[in-house]
Design an enzyme around this catalytic site. Structure first.
Site, PDB file in Angstrom:
ATOM      1  N   ALA A 220       0.835  -1.219   0.000  1.00  0.00           N
ATOM      2  CA  ALA A 220       0.000   0.000   0.000  1.00  0.00           C
ATOM      3  C   ALA A 220       0.868   1.267   0.000  1.00  0.00           C
ATOM      4  O   ALA A 220       1.916   1.267   0.647  1.00  0.00           O
ATOM      5  CB  ALA A 220      -0.899   0.012   1.227  1.00  0.00           C
TER       6      ALA A 220
ATOM      7  N   GLY B  39       0.238   1.191  -3.231  1.00  0.00           N
ATOM      8  CA  GLY B  39       0.185   0.509  -4.518  1.00  0.00           C
ATOM      9  C   GLY B  39       0.969   1.189  -5.631  1.00  0.00           C
ATOM     10  O   GLY B  39       0.825   0.813  -6.799  1.00  0.00           O
TER      11      GLY B  39
ATOM     12  N   LYS C  85       4.205   1.066  -6.437  1.00  0.00           N
ATOM     13  CA  LYS C  85       5.103   0.165  -7.174  1.00  0.00           C
ATOM     14  C   LYS C  85       4.322  -0.993  -7.773  1.00  0.00           C
ATOM     15  O   LYS C  85       4.661  -1.496  -8.845  1.00  0.00           O
ATOM     16  CB  LYS C  85       6.233  -0.317  -6.260  1.00  0.00           C
ATOM     17  CG  LYS C  85       7.124   0.843  -5.829  1.00  0.00           C
ATOM     18  CD  LYS C  85       8.230   0.435  -4.900  1.00  0.00           C
ATOM     19  CE  LYS C  85       8.875   1.652  -4.249  1.00  0.00           C
ATOM     20  NZ  LYS C  85       8.015   2.303  -3.243  1.00  0.00           N
TER      21      LYS C  85
ATOM     22  N   ASP D 209       0.037 -10.567   6.444  1.00  0.00           N
ATOM     23  CA  ASP D 209       1.367 -10.270   6.973  1.00  0.00           C
ATOM     24  C   ASP D 209       2.412 -10.868   6.037  1.00  0.00           C
ATOM     25  O   ASP D 209       2.452 -12.100   5.867  1.00  0.00           O
ATOM     26  CB  ASP D 209       1.464 -10.880   8.385  1.00  0.00           C
ATOM     27  CG  ASP D 209       2.812 -10.639   9.025  1.00  0.00           C
ATOM     28  OD1 ASP D 209       3.699 -10.040   8.386  1.00  0.00           O
ATOM     29  OD2 ASP D 209       2.967 -11.071  10.196  1.00  0.00           O
TER      30      ASP D 209
ATOM     31  N   CYS E 257      13.073   3.320   2.081  1.00  0.00           N
ATOM     32  CA  CYS E 257      13.305   4.765   1.920  1.00  0.00           C
ATOM     33  C   CYS E 257      14.042   5.255   3.169  1.00  0.00           C
ATOM     34  O   CYS E 257      13.735   6.303   3.711  1.00  0.00           O
ATOM     35  CB  CYS E 257      12.013   5.523   1.661  1.00  0.00           C
ATOM     36  SG  CYS E 257      10.753   5.310   2.918  1.00  0.00           S
TER      37      CYS E 257
HETATM   38  C1  SAM Z   1       7.020   1.763   2.260  1.00  0.00           C
HETATM   39  S1  SAM Z   1       5.339   1.396   2.375  1.00  0.00           S
HETATM   40  C2  SAM Z   1       5.008   0.659   0.835  1.00  0.00           C
HETATM   41  C3  SAM Z   1       4.797   1.610  -0.308  1.00  0.00           C
HETATM   42  C4  SAM Z   1       4.309   0.888  -1.562  1.00  0.00           C
HETATM   43  N1  SAM Z   1       5.179  -0.223  -1.928  1.00  0.00           N
HETATM   44  C5  SAM Z   1       4.174   1.805  -2.748  1.00  0.00           C
HETATM   45  O1  SAM Z   1       5.059   1.826  -3.613  1.00  0.00           O
HETATM   46  O2  SAM Z   1       3.155   2.506  -2.835  1.00  0.00           O
HETATM   47  C6  SAM Z   1       5.353  -0.010   3.404  1.00  0.00           C
HETATM   48  C7  SAM Z   1       4.003  -0.671   3.578  1.00  0.00           C
HETATM   49  O3  SAM Z   1       4.216  -1.924   4.200  1.00  0.00           O
HETATM   50  C8  SAM Z   1       3.125  -2.192   5.050  1.00  0.00           C
HETATM   51  N2  SAM Z   1       3.588  -3.236   5.986  1.00  0.00           N
HETATM   52  C9  SAM Z   1       4.332  -3.085   7.099  1.00  0.00           C
HETATM   53  N3  SAM Z   1       4.585  -4.284   7.648  1.00  0.00           N
HETATM   54  C10 SAM Z   1       3.990  -5.214   6.873  1.00  0.00           C
HETATM   55  C11 SAM Z   1       3.879  -6.622   6.928  1.00  0.00           C
HETATM   56  N4  SAM Z   1       4.457  -7.321   7.910  1.00  0.00           N
HETATM   57  N5  SAM Z   1       3.186  -7.240   5.962  1.00  0.00           N
HETATM   58  C12 SAM Z   1       2.599  -6.544   4.965  1.00  0.00           C
HETATM   59  N6  SAM Z   1       2.666  -5.207   4.863  1.00  0.00           N
HETATM   60  C13 SAM Z   1       3.356  -4.545   5.803  1.00  0.00           C
HETATM   61  C14 SAM Z   1       2.804  -0.864   5.666  1.00  0.00           C
HETATM   62  O4  SAM Z   1       1.479  -0.834   6.164  1.00  0.00           O
HETATM   63  C15 SAM Z   1       3.010   0.061   4.457  1.00  0.00           C
HETATM   64  O5  SAM Z   1       1.798   0.239   3.766  1.00  0.00           O
END
Ligand code: SAM
Length: 431
Positions: free
Chosen positions: A255, A257, A259, A301, A373
């Site tokens: 999220a 989304g 990438k 997860d 990041c």
């Molecule tokens: C850096 S952001 C991702 C940005 C996204 N890839 C984009 O390009 O729009 C990291 C995301 O990982 C989610 N997240 C954190 N721990 C997680 C886990 N154990 N499993 C799945 N998602 C996780 C967070 O809620 C967050 O939305």
């Protein structure tokens, strides 16, 4: 109450003193303002107020005999905003001071209005000396917490000043042309025909740069899904994934989304997008819909694939790991106020856990791209080194990008390199 500065003071006190995010604070107060110009001023006050809090909060310790931070947090925040208006937004002195004094009344603090006036006037008289004093220490020059200055000094000793200064600059607006619907050149032409100062990014395939942020929902092509907003550093992650038609691909922390959509624009793949946070996962679906793309979106997860994996291996895995966000302070000015040094160990443990849990899902010959990041080596190459030491079937690919710096393993873009956000990348191949 509809006084913009008074609302900003309440919101900034929430952000800087009570741990609320800039986005939440803005969402709570902005609906009280009808005029879009007032909402724009509120946003500017909150962004610059959060960005420069640690500088002007320290200035108030020199200007006030008794600190107001605890007893009168909203008036304290209002004073910070007064200094932000004078020094950062460079509003006319008279208007900035008068409106800030008026805001003290709107906050129901008429007895403190005189103090607000006196403090801002004293700043004006003594500003040269006070600024010199603040500039003498990196924490107050760049408005950064001491732990972060120390961490960046340790990890990037020859880049400290550039990194800290660029983390405070206004970032450009960057778009990603949706190549399923338009060519980048055609989109640039369309934007220019509508008086937007758009340029193709010199070394990104899909990137377009505009000098300032604006309301993208009003830009031509937004509703038709011709583009998405995405910093160029994030666009590089998908170049490194090198997706091909027919592949099964996992985006593990997906999220909102950005990438995930870029991966789908690049090739005809079967994409699984996993996100832990159910509310944020709806934003993945909204973005897929607007851009005309499809993916299997799972709330789950990444560190526990048993909850969502169908048992078939992936050819590509992208891990955009949860991290300190220290590379994107220019876009998220409140992060420095909320992040603590003590968060880093927990983040590293999460990153290691997710990487270890997803590796078995990668097909032999497949490729995993690990991205953060973050600017901190602990979250970046140290995570990869730890992983490589425990996985003999993993090999890290040498990276050479046109912008940024080699890390001990992988590649780092620092804030300001090519006017991009700070981001780390490692590519792992499975034998
Ligand atoms: C850096 S952001 C991702 C940005 C996204 N890839 C984009 O390009 O729009 C990291 C995301 O990982 C989610 N997240 C954190 N721990 C997680 C886990 N154990 N499993 C799945 N998602 C996780 C967070 O809620 C967050 O939305």
């Amino acid at each position: 109450m509809t006084d913009t500065r008074a609302l900003a003071a309440q919101a900034l006190a929430d952000i800087a003193l009570h741990g609320k995010s800039l986005r939440e604070a803005m969402e709570q107060r902005a609906p009280k303002l009808r005029d879009p110009r007032d909402r724009a001023l509120l946003m500017a006050l909150l962004s610059d107020g959060a960005r420069w809090w640690l500088r002007f909060d320290a200035a108030l310790d020199r200007l006030l005999e008794k600190p107001l931070r605890r007893k009168e947090p909203e008036v304290h925040a209002l004073l910070v905003l007064g200094l932000v208006q004078l020094e950062i937004l460079q509003l006319q002195d008279y208007a900035a001071v008068a409106a800030t004094v008026e805001a003290a009344r709107a906050l129901n603090r008429p007895r403190l209005a005189g103090l607000v006036n006196a403090v801002l006037r004293r700043w004006q008289r003594e500003r040269t000396d006070l600024l010199a004093d603040l500039d003498a220490q990196p924490q107050t020059r760049y408005a950064m917490p001491p732990w972060l200055v120390n961490a960046i000094t340790t990890d990037w000793p020859t880049h400290v000043d550039a990194v800290l200064a660029d983390s405070n600059r206004e970032p450009p607006l960057m778009l990603r042309a949706n190549r399923r619907r338009v060519t980048r050149d055609a989109l640039v032409e369309q934007l220019r025909a509508n008086d937007y100062n758009a340029e193709p990014h010199p070394w990104l395939a899909d990137g377009i740069v505009l000098p300032h942020s604006s309301d993208v929902t009003r830009m031509p092509g937004f509703t038709q899904g011709l583009f998405a907003v995405q910093d160029g550093a994030a666009q590089v992650a998908v170049d490194l994934a090198d997706v091909r038609d027919g592949q099964r691909v996992l985006d593990a922390c997906a999220a909102p989304g950005g990438k995930a959509c870029h991966l789908l624009e690049r090739a005809d793949i079967a994409l699984t997008a996993v996100e832990f946070d159910a509310a944020r996962s709806t934003r993945i679906r909204q973005n897929l819909d607007r851009l005309g793309l499809q993916a299997d979106v799972r709330v789950g997860d990444a560190g526990d694939p048993s909850g969502w994996w169908d048992g078939k291996p992936f050819d590509r895995i992208l891990i955009d790991a949860p991290c300190s966000a220290t590379g994107v302070l220019r876009r998220r000015p409140d992060v420095r106020l909320h992040r603590r040094a003590s968060d880093i160990d927990a983040l590293v443990a999460q990153q290691q856990h997710i990487l270890g849990a997803l590796w078995p899902l990668l097909a032999p010959g497949g490729r995993l791209v690990y991205v953060t990041c973050s600017l901190l080596r602990a979250e970046n190459e140290a995570v990869i080194h730890h992983f490589l030491a425990h996985h003999s079937d993993a090999k890290s690919s040498a990276l050479e990008l046109p912008i940024g710096q080699p890390a001990a393993t992988g590649w780092q873009i620092l804030p300001g390199d090519g006017d991009l956000d700070g981001m780390y990348y490692a590519v792992l191949e499975r034998s």
